[in-house]
Design a protein around this motif. Structure first.
Motif, PDB file in Angstrom:
ATOM      1  N   ALA A  18       0.793  -1.405   0.080  1.00  0.00           N
ATOM      2  CA  ALA A  18      -0.005   0.021  -0.115  1.00  0.00           C
ATOM      3  C   ALA A  18       0.842   1.043   0.091  1.00  0.00           C
ATOM      4  CB  ALA A  18      -1.024  -0.001   1.330  1.00  0.00           C
ATOM      5  N   TRP A 101      13.221  -6.677   9.081  1.00  0.00           N
ATOM      6  CA  TRP A 101      13.311  -8.061   9.684  1.00  0.00           C
ATOM      7  C   TRP A 101      14.459  -8.184  10.423  1.00  0.00           C
ATOM      8  CZ3 TRP A 101      11.276 -11.243   4.932  1.00  0.00           C
ATOM      9  CH2 TRP A 101       9.904 -10.966   4.901  1.00  0.00           C
ATOM     10  N   TRP A 102      14.538  -8.486  11.661  1.00  0.00           N
ATOM     11  CA  TRP A 102      15.705  -9.021  12.322  1.00  0.00           C
ATOM     12  C   TRP A 102      16.895  -7.705  12.277  1.00  0.00           C
ATOM     13  CZ3 TRP A 102      15.366 -11.590  16.370  1.00  0.00           C
ATOM     14  CH2 TRP A 102      14.091 -12.416  16.279  1.00  0.00           C
ATOM     15  N   ALA A 153       8.466  -0.878  10.502  1.00  0.00           N
ATOM     16  CA  ALA A 153       8.963  -1.586  11.772  1.00  0.00           C
ATOM     17  C   ALA A 153       8.029  -1.942  12.601  1.00  0.00           C
ATOM     18  CB  ALA A 153      10.182  -0.587  12.303  1.00  0.00           C
ATOM     19  N   GLY A 154       7.712  -3.049  13.552  1.00  0.00           N
ATOM     20  CA  GLY A 154       7.124  -3.290  14.110  1.00  0.00           C
ATOM     21  C   GLY A 154       7.071  -2.431  15.448  1.00  0.00           C
ATOM     22  N   TYR A 160      13.323   2.510  19.378  1.00  0.00           N
ATOM     23  CA  TYR A 160      14.530   2.771  18.646  1.00  0.00           C
ATOM     24  C   TYR A 160      14.996   4.220  18.901  1.00  0.00           C
ATOM     25  CZ  TYR A 160      13.090  -1.271  16.071  1.00  0.00           C
ATOM     26  OH  TYR A 160      12.765  -2.519  15.415  1.00  0.00           O
ATOM     27  N   VAL A 197       3.515  -0.697  13.120  1.00  0.00           N
ATOM     28  CA  VAL A 197       2.934  -0.648  11.733  1.00  0.00           C
ATOM     29  C   VAL A 197       2.062  -2.006  11.931  1.00  0.00           C
ATOM     30  CG1 VAL A 197       4.302   0.611  10.260  1.00  0.00           C
ATOM     31  CG2 VAL A 197       4.648  -1.918  10.608  1.00  0.00           C
ATOM     32  N   ASP A 198       2.448  -2.911  13.109  1.00  0.00           N
ATOM     33  CA  ASP A 198       1.759  -4.283  12.814  1.00  0.00           C
ATOM     34  C   ASP A 198      -0.083  -4.027  13.460  1.00  0.00           C
ATOM     35  OD1 ASP A 198       3.361  -5.887  11.799  1.00  0.00           O
ATOM     36  OD2 ASP A 198       4.536  -5.731  13.619  1.00  0.00           O
ATOM     37  N   ARG A 199      -0.220  -3.096  13.955  1.00  0.00           N
ATOM     38  CA  ARG A 199      -1.766  -2.660  14.351  1.00  0.00           C
ATOM     39  C   ARG A 199      -2.056  -1.580  13.681  1.00  0.00           C
ATOM     40  NH1 ARG A 199      -1.786  -3.945  20.632  1.00  0.00           N
ATOM     41  NH2 ARG A 199      -1.060  -6.138  20.326  1.00  0.00           N
TER      42      ARG A 199
HETATM   43  P1  FAD Z   1       1.330  -5.978   6.841  1.00  0.00           P
HETATM   44  O1  FAD Z   1       1.342  -7.454   8.073  1.00  0.00           O
HETATM   45  O2  FAD Z   1       1.040  -6.293   5.546  1.00  0.00           O
HETATM   46  O3  FAD Z   1       0.391  -4.941   7.647  1.00  0.00           O
HETATM   47  C1  FAD Z   1       0.416  -4.641   9.055  1.00  0.00           C
HETATM   48  C2  FAD Z   1      -0.791  -3.994   9.406  1.00  0.00           C
HETATM   49  O4  FAD Z   1      -0.990  -2.925   8.595  1.00  0.00           O
HETATM   50  C3  FAD Z   1      -1.963  -4.747   9.302  1.00  0.00           C
HETATM   51  O5  FAD Z   1      -2.815  -4.672  10.439  1.00  0.00           O
HETATM   52  C4  FAD Z   1      -2.944  -4.481   8.120  1.00  0.00           C
HETATM   53  O6  FAD Z   1      -4.086  -4.979   8.290  1.00  0.00           O
HETATM   54  C5  FAD Z   1      -2.631  -3.209   8.011  1.00  0.00           C
HETATM   55  N1  FAD Z   1      -2.493  -2.485   6.752  1.00  0.00           N
HETATM   56  C6  FAD Z   1      -2.223  -2.876   5.531  1.00  0.00           C
HETATM   57  N2  FAD Z   1      -2.491  -2.190   4.568  1.00  0.00           N
HETATM   58  C7  FAD Z   1      -3.198  -1.201   5.005  1.00  0.00           C
HETATM   59  C8  FAD Z   1      -3.955  -0.105   4.483  1.00  0.00           C
HETATM   60  N3  FAD Z   1      -3.590  -0.086   3.048  1.00  0.00           N
HETATM   61  N4  FAD Z   1      -4.431   0.787   5.220  1.00  0.00           N
HETATM   62  C9  FAD Z   1      -4.668   0.487   6.449  1.00  0.00           C
HETATM   63  N5  FAD Z   1      -3.860  -0.650   7.080  1.00  0.00           N
HETATM   64  C10 FAD Z   1      -3.283  -1.486   6.469  1.00  0.00           C
HETATM   65  N6  FAD Z   1       9.858  -5.223  13.661  1.00  0.00           N
HETATM   66  C11 FAD Z   1      10.883  -4.568  14.159  1.00  0.00           C
HETATM   67  O7  FAD Z   1      10.508  -3.541  14.617  1.00  0.00           O
HETATM   68  N7  FAD Z   1      12.282  -5.054  14.259  1.00  0.00           N
HETATM   69  C12 FAD Z   1      12.570  -6.272  13.755  1.00  0.00           C
HETATM   70  O8  FAD Z   1      13.668  -6.505  13.782  1.00  0.00           O
HETATM   71  C13 FAD Z   1      11.462  -7.072  13.194  1.00  0.00           C
HETATM   72  N8  FAD Z   1      11.950  -8.077  12.785  1.00  0.00           N
HETATM   73  C14 FAD Z   1      10.927  -8.807  12.017  1.00  0.00           C
HETATM   74  C15 FAD Z   1      11.348 -10.346  11.640  1.00  0.00           C
HETATM   75  C16 FAD Z   1      10.423 -11.054  10.862  1.00  0.00           C
HETATM   76  C17 FAD Z   1      10.916 -12.288  10.246  1.00  0.00           C
HETATM   77  C18 FAD Z   1       9.162 -10.417  10.784  1.00  0.00           C
HETATM   78  C19 FAD Z   1       7.879 -11.284   9.754  1.00  0.00           C
HETATM   79  C20 FAD Z   1       8.667  -9.310  11.181  1.00  0.00           C
HETATM   80  C21 FAD Z   1       9.658  -8.515  11.802  1.00  0.00           C
HETATM   81  N9  FAD Z   1       9.369  -7.231  12.620  1.00  0.00           N
HETATM   82  C22 FAD Z   1      10.208  -6.528  13.154  1.00  0.00           C
HETATM   83  C23 FAD Z   1       8.060  -6.692  12.192  1.00  0.00           C
HETATM   84  C24 FAD Z   1       7.984  -6.163  10.755  1.00  0.00           C
HETATM   85  O9  FAD Z   1       8.954  -4.978  10.743  1.00  0.00           O
HETATM   86  C25 FAD Z   1       6.611  -5.831  10.277  1.00  0.00           C
HETATM   87  O10 FAD Z   1       5.643  -6.803  10.704  1.00  0.00           O
HETATM   88  C26 FAD Z   1       6.457  -5.129   9.027  1.00  0.00           C
HETATM   89  O11 FAD Z   1       7.378  -3.912   9.052  1.00  0.00           O
HETATM   90  C27 FAD Z   1       5.111  -4.888   8.674  1.00  0.00           C
HETATM   91  O12 FAD Z   1       4.980  -4.554   7.279  1.00  0.00           O
HETATM   92  P2  FAD Z   1       4.165  -5.343   6.297  1.00  0.00           P
HETATM   93  O13 FAD Z   1       4.172  -4.874   5.134  1.00  0.00           O
HETATM   94  O14 FAD Z   1       4.409  -6.809   6.340  1.00  0.00           O
HETATM   95  O15 FAD Z   1       2.731  -5.395   7.034  1.00  0.00           O
END
Ligand code: FAD
Length: 263
Positions: A18, A101-102, A153-154, A160, A197-199
């Motif tokens: 997105a 990621w990591w 970033a989650g 950070y 960003v995860d929520r």
């Molecule tokens: P998505 O999972 O696609 O979406 C995240 C949220 O955004 C969901 O709730 C979704 O519904 C919502 N969303 C998606 N699109 C829209 C839209 N258009 N409008 C409104 N809401 C929307 N994080 C850290 O901080 N440090 C780390 O070291 C780290 N390591 C990780 C390692 C792994 C292997 C993984 C899987 C995750 C890790 N994370 C870490 C978390 C990671 O950074 C986040 O999960 C990632 O950045 C989210 O981006 P995404 O595009 O995958 O999100």
């Protein structure tokens, strides 16, 4: 302006997807030409190995640096690598987009760097002698082009911060900004980072998208990170240590490579 976005997320219908749409729409609206390298969609081969060097003799050990240098000089690298190199040469601005990621970039993007950044193209450029350690860190093939990171970033911004448990984001991104972008000559812009960003939901997405639009509007005018250039008198030759007295007392770590004012 020509903009290349290298997109490293396995799912196009993701938050990163997105944000990519927001960036491309804004850049296009501004009249820029945009190309996207969607690495997962391209099934990008991320591991560098013997198959990267089709003209290499079968016998003997693989020395990646030499094979890369010879392959680049002979225009004998693989078509996928050559295509990415051509996109880099085409671009005025390059954006690397990825979820953290990591505490790093996803492996597929690191593999893009490993393979596309050939010797003679991104490193091993310019005079190498007792007096000069090549054209790098502010000089090189990418000189005159801008680059920036677009990261999700989650973790929370506080995680950070300077005292946050994950370490400062600028430190985590230093090896990419300084080591991967500044090294071959890019002028590096401050990263766009979306935290927590995860929520994300629609209400939280709107301001993030607006901040991203603003960054896309100001790509040509944003003040870059003021990294010190290698060959402009700040570093001792050949140890490449910063000369004493150039940093404020107490400054240490990555921050010593920031100049108080850009040249
Ligand atoms: P998505 O999972 O696609 O979406 C995240 C949220 O955004 C969901 O709730 C979704 O519904 C919502 N969303 C998606 N699109 C829209 C839209 N258009 N409008 C409104 N809401 C929307 N994080 C850290 O901080 N440090 C780390 O070291 C780290 N390591 C990780 C390692 C792994 C292997 C993984 C899987 C995750 C890790 N994370 C870490 C978390 C990671 O950074 C986040 O999960 C990632 O950045 C989210 O981006 P995404 O595009 O995958 O999100």
């Amino acid at each position: 302006m020509n903009v290349l976005i290298v997109f490293a997320h396995p799912e196009r219908h993701s938050l990163n997807g997105a944000l990519l749409d927001v960036a491309v729409a804004e850049l296009t609206a501004q009249g820029h030409e945009v190309k996207v390298s969607d690495l997962y969609a391209m099934h990008w081969k991320s591991a560098i190995d013997r198959d990267d060097f089709p003209t290499l003799a079968d016998d003997g050990p693989l020395k990646v640096w030499k094979a890369s240098n010879d392959g680049f000089a002979a225009d004998a690298l693989t078509p996928d690598v050559k295509a990415e190199q051509e996109k880099l040469l085409w671009a005025d601005t390059v954006i690397l987009q990825f979820p953290l990621w990591w505490f790093a970039m996803p492996a597929i993007l690191k593999g893009w760097v490993d393979r596309v950044y050939a010797s003679g193209f991104a490193y091993g450029v310019g005079e190498h002698s007792d007096q000069r350690w090549g054209d790098r860190y502010g000089e090189g093939v990418m000189a005159g082009k801008r680059a920036m990171l677009m990261v999700t970033a989650g973790g929370w911004p506080e995680h950070y911060s300077d005292r946050g448990i994950n370490g400062p984001m600028d430190d985590l991104l230093f090896p990419i900004n300084h080591g991967i972008l500044f090294y071959p000559g890019f002028t590096v812009l401050p990263p766009f980072v979306a935290y927590r960003v995860d929520r994300m939901d629609e209400a939280k997405f709107a301001p993030v998208a607006e901040q991203l639009r603003e960054r896309m509007k100001t790509l040509e005018t944003t003040t870059p990170i003021p990294y010190r250039k290698q060959n402009f008198g700040d570093y001792q030759i050949p140890t490449m240590e910063l000369l004493p007295g150039l940093t404020p007392p107490g400054a240490r770590g990555f921050e010593v490579h920031l100049a108080p004012e850009r040249d």
